[in-house]
Motif scaffolding. Sequence first.
Motif, PDB file in Angstrom:
ATOM      1  N   VAL A 354       0.822  -1.219   0.000  1.00 39.84           N
ATOM      2  CA  VAL A 354       0.000   0.000   0.000  1.00 39.84           C
ATOM      3  C   VAL A 354       0.854   1.267   0.000  1.00 39.84           C
ATOM      4  N   ASP A 355       2.169   1.107  -0.136  1.00 35.93           N
ATOM      5  CA  ASP A 355       3.069   2.260  -0.176  1.00 35.93           C
ATOM      6  C   ASP A 355       2.832   3.071  -1.453  1.00 35.93           C
ATOM      7  N   ALA A 356       3.044   4.381  -1.371  1.00 35.00           N
ATOM      8  CA  ALA A 356       2.794   5.275  -2.510  1.00 35.00           C
ATOM      9  C   ALA A 356       3.730   5.018  -3.680  1.00 35.00           C
ATOM     10  N   CYS A 357       4.836   4.319  -3.455  1.00 33.14           N
ATOM     11  CA  CYS A 357       5.791   4.054  -4.536  1.00 33.14           C
ATOM     12  C   CYS A 357       5.423   2.818  -5.360  1.00 33.14           C
ATOM     13  N   THR A 358       4.578   1.946  -4.830  1.00 32.31           N
ATOM     14  CA  THR A 358       4.311   0.661  -5.471  1.00 32.31           C
ATOM     15  C   THR A 358       3.579   0.761  -6.812  1.00 32.31           C
ATOM     16  N   PRO A 359       2.598   1.654  -6.985  1.00 32.17           N
ATOM     17  CA  PRO A 359       1.830   1.662  -8.234  1.00 32.17           C
ATOM     18  C   PRO A 359       2.663   1.880  -9.502  1.00 32.17           C
ATOM     19  N   THR A 360       3.823   2.527  -9.394  1.00 34.82           N
ATOM     20  CA  THR A 360       4.617   2.793 -10.596  1.00 34.82           C
ATOM     21  C   THR A 360       5.729   1.766 -10.801  1.00 34.82           C
ATOM     22  N   ASN A 361       5.746   0.704 -10.001  1.00 36.75           N
ATOM     23  CA  ASN A 361       6.730  -0.358 -10.238  1.00 36.75           C
ATOM     24  C   ASN A 361       6.436  -1.015 -11.584  1.00 36.75           C
ATOM     25  N   PRO A 362       7.468  -1.382 -12.364  1.00 33.15           N
ATOM     26  CA  PRO A 362       7.213  -1.910 -13.707  1.00 33.15           C
ATOM     27  C   PRO A 362       6.538  -3.273 -13.729  1.00 33.15           C
ATOM     28  N   ARG A 363       6.659  -4.039 -12.663  1.00 37.33           N
ATOM     29  CA  ARG A 363       5.984  -5.329 -12.588  1.00 37.33           C
ATOM     30  C   ARG A 363       5.050  -5.318 -11.390  1.00 37.33           C
ATOM     31  N   LYS A 364       3.808  -5.650 -11.605  1.00 33.32           N
ATOM     32  CA  LYS A 364       2.827  -5.603 -10.533  1.00 33.32           C
ATOM     33  C   LYS A 364       3.122  -6.691  -9.503  1.00 33.32           C
ATOM     34  N   PRO A 365       3.334  -6.305  -8.236  1.00 32.86           N
ATOM     35  CA  PRO A 365       3.633  -7.306  -7.220  1.00 32.86           C
ATOM     36  C   PRO A 365       2.359  -7.825  -6.554  1.00 32.86           C
ATOM     37  N   SER A 366       2.499  -8.890  -5.821  1.00 31.02           N
ATOM     38  CA  SER A 366       1.445  -9.385  -4.937  1.00 31.02           C
ATOM     39  C   SER A 366       2.049  -9.526  -3.551  1.00 31.02           C
ATOM     40  N   ASN A 367       1.209  -9.636  -2.561  1.00 32.66           N
ATOM     41  CA  ASN A 367       1.700  -9.809  -1.199  1.00 32.66           C
ATOM     42  C   ASN A 367       2.590 -11.050  -1.120  1.00 32.66           C
ATOM     43  N   HIS A 368       2.149 -12.114  -1.770  1.00 29.78           N
ATOM     44  CA  HIS A 368       2.902 -13.367  -1.768  1.00 29.78           C
ATOM     45  C   HIS A 368       4.274 -13.180  -2.419  1.00 29.78           C
ATOM     46  N   LYS A 369       4.320 -12.491  -3.559  1.00 27.30           N
ATOM     47  CA  LYS A 369       5.577 -12.282  -4.263  1.00 27.30           C
ATOM     48  C   LYS A 369       6.544 -11.415  -3.440  1.00 27.30           C
ATOM     49  N   LEU A 370       6.002 -10.435  -2.734  1.00 28.05           N
ATOM     50  CA  LEU A 370       6.864  -9.593  -1.913  1.00 28.05           C
ATOM     51  C   LEU A 370       7.449 -10.379  -0.742  1.00 28.05           C
ATOM     52  N   ARG A 371       6.677 -11.277  -0.183  1.00 27.94           N
ATOM     53  CA  ARG A 371       7.207 -12.127   0.891  1.00 27.94           C
ATOM     54  C   ARG A 371       8.325 -13.021   0.357  1.00 27.94           C
ATOM     55  N   GLU A 372       8.132 -13.566  -0.852  1.00 20.00           N
ATOM     56  CA  GLU A 372       9.183 -14.376  -1.467  1.00 20.00           C
ATOM     57  C   GLU A 372      10.446 -13.539  -1.702  1.00 20.00           C
ATOM     58  N   LEU A 373      10.251 -12.321  -2.186  1.00 17.63           N
ATOM     59  CA  LEU A 373      11.377 -11.441  -2.452  1.00 17.63           C
ATOM     60  C   LEU A 373      12.114 -11.109  -1.148  1.00 17.63           C
ATOM     61  N   LEU A 374      11.367 -10.872  -0.087  1.00 16.77           N
ATOM     62  CA  LEU A 374      11.978 -10.591   1.211  1.00 16.77           C
ATOM     63  C   LEU A 374      12.798 -11.781   1.705  1.00 16.77           C
ATOM     64  N   ASP A 375      12.273 -12.980   1.501  1.00 18.25           N
ATOM     65  CA  ASP A 375      13.016 -14.179   1.901  1.00 18.25           C
ATOM     66  C   ASP A 375      14.352 -14.251   1.165  1.00 18.25           C
ATOM     67  N   MET A 376      14.328 -13.929  -0.126  1.00 16.08           N
ATOM     68  CA  MET A 376      15.566 -13.932  -0.898  1.00 16.08           C
ATOM     69  C   MET A 376      16.551 -12.910  -0.342  1.00 16.08           C
ATOM     70  N   CYS A 377      16.050 -11.729   0.021  1.00 18.28           N
ATOM     71  CA  CYS A 377      16.908 -10.674   0.573  1.00 18.28           C
ATOM     72  C   CYS A 377      17.460 -11.064   1.940  1.00 18.28           C
ATOM     73  N   TYR A 378      16.665 -11.769   2.716  1.00 16.26           N
ATOM     74  CA  TYR A 378      17.123 -12.132   4.064  1.00 16.26           C
ATOM     75  C   TYR A 378      18.131 -13.255   4.022  1.00 16.26           C
ATOM     76  N   TYR A 379      17.810 -14.305   3.268  1.00 14.90           N
ATOM     77  CA  TYR A 379      18.656 -15.496   3.260  1.00 14.90           C
ATOM     78  C   TYR A 379      19.727 -15.476   2.159  1.00 14.90           C
TER      79      TYR A 379
END
Length: 383
Positions: A354-379
Motif C-alpha cells: 500500500v506504499d505510494a511508490c508501489t503503483p509505478t513499479n514496472p511489474r505488478k507485485p502481490s503480497n505473496h511475491k513480496l514475501r518471497e522477495l523478502l526471503d531472498m533478501c534475508y537469506y
Amino acid sequence: MSSFVVKTKVYSGVNAFNYLKDYPIKNACIITDPFAASSGMVKLLTDVLEEMGSEYRVFSDIVPDPPMDVIVTGVSKIMDHEPDAVIAMGGGSAIDTAKAISYFYLQISGKTKPLCVAIPTTSGTGSEVTEFAVVTDREKNVKYPLVDELMLPDIAILDPRLTLSVPPAVTADTGMDVLTHAIEAYVSVDATDFSDTLAEKAVKIIFKYLPMAYDNGHDIEAREKLHNASCMAGMAFNNANLGINHSLAHAIGAKCHVPHGRANAIILPYVIAFNSGLRVISDDDCSKAMRKYAKLASLLHVEAGSNRQSVKNLIAKIENLSEALAIPTSLAAQGISQEDYKMFRNEIAAAAMVDACTPTNPRKPSNHKLRELLDMCYYETAL
C-alpha cells in the motif's frame, strides 16, 4: 501523453549560499538537525542572512525518521514566528521534517506559502527538489510517504562543502539511495525521455564518483558530483515516481530500523531480478523492464549478447559496488535476527503493497511475491 516539471531553482557549487542574496528574505525560520547546528555548518547560512539584514530563528530538534510529535512542535514554532522563508538545512530527515512542517502549517493557518529553501548536507535523498516527505508513526512503526506539490522547495542550494564531513558509511548508504532513486525512476511505468536522461546521468556519476568520495571524503570534485547526481535523481523520481525497492525499504526501516539507503542497497539486486523476470517466464512488463535494465548495462559498458545476461551483469556491477562500500549483502548480514524477521515479514510485505511508490513499479507485485522477495533478501538467495 506525458509531462515533466522542474519548479525548484537549483544553485550549485562552492559558495552557492551567496545566491540567497537575490531574494528579499526578512524573517527566516531555519529548520536543521543538531549536528548542523553545533558543527558550524549553519553559520555558513546565518552569515549570509546577517549580511542581508535578515532576522532568523533556528529550530534544531530534528531526529532521524521524522516523527509526528517533532513535526507538531515545529508547526507550533512556525505559527508563532510567521516567517517569509522556511530554510531547511541537513540530511533527508531535516529536509523532510521542514517540508512536512511547512505543509501542515499552511493547512492549519491558511497563510501564503513562505519561500521554501532546501540545503542538503548529504548527497542522497534528493528531497531538495521533490514534493515527497517521509514521516514516521513511532507507535505503529510505520513510515508514511507524503506527496503534495505544496512541499516542493522553491530553491535548492547545493554546496559540496557541507558534505565533506560525512563519514564513509553514510556516504555509502546515501550514495546507494541515489543509485536506487535513479534506477527505479528509469524503469518506472511513468518514466519519460526527460526523466530517463537525468536518471542515466545520475547512474553514471554514482558508479564513477561514489567510490572516490567513499575512499577520500575531502575530494571536493567527487563530493560536488555526488551532490549534483542526488539532485538529478530527485528530479527524475519526482516526475516518474519510484517502485517496490523503496516501498520495501520504507517498511524495513520502520520495522527493523535499518538505514534507508542501506536497505535500498541490499534489496536492489533482488528487485531488479524480480522486475526483469530473471527467475520466471517473462511477461510483457518483465520484458520491457529487462530492456531498460539492459540499456543501463550498456551505459555502464557491461552489456552482453542478450538482454538477460546484460541484466545479470548490471546486478553483478551493483553488487561489486556495494562490496567496495562495505554494505552487507543480505538483511541477515545487516543484523536483523531471524526472530525479528519472521515477526515482521508479513507486516513489511503488507505495508509495501500500500506504499505510494508501489503503483509505478514496472511489474505488478502481490503480497505473496513480496514475501518471497523478502526471503531472498534475508537469506541471500542466489540470483
